[in-house]
Scaffold this motif. Sequence first.
Motif: not given
Length: 204
Positions: A10-12, A16-28, A55-60
């Motif tokens: 679950l941890g890894p 991975a999902l947290g990093v992808l979330s940050i990347a997607a929001n930055v692209l927005l 929300g989906g990045g740093i906290i996760v």
Amino acid sequence: MCVGKCTRILGPCLIALGVLSIAANVLLLFPSWTWSYVKEGLISKQAMQVPGVWGGGIIVLLAATQITAVGWHCGRSSNCGTCRNMFLSIILSGLALLGSTACFILSGVGLTNGPLCLHNQTEVLQWDYPFVNEENSAFHARAPNYLYNPSLWNSVCIEPPNIVAWNTYLFSVLLVISMVEMVLASLHVINGFFGCLCGLCESK
């Protein structure tokens, strides 16, 4: 599956999902790969609220780091304060669940409202949300939901180029990511309770 092994999976995954979330929001924030729109404040409200970052990045990521550390450290050492660390990971997973839920809701609103763009649905060109403009009844009569009519995307929004597709795809990605994060965070809350009660069920 043992609690320890589940924790190490679950941890890894959450990292991975947290990093992808940050990347997607930055692209927005950078439609058409340019920074001029965010500099001028011509980005939709939900994108500017960066739910995918906090929300989906740093906290996760905070929860995921703790979960991963507990899984690997306690899997190798019998003196790691398992119950204390698992309880902390439960608290952080609860926060991650709240953060990913907030990301899911705000991304859904952003997807429903559509982008802020320069559009031609009025007598003069203006920056607005053309897909939620209640005053434009004629437009709504022929396009009740813009998501099902891609042919309108480029004809309605003139600038930024391809902003509707950019907004739609990235908010959809955030929706999927945050939904998976909610599931994984919930699983770890359950997994963590078993870890507090039964340990990691691994031979040291």
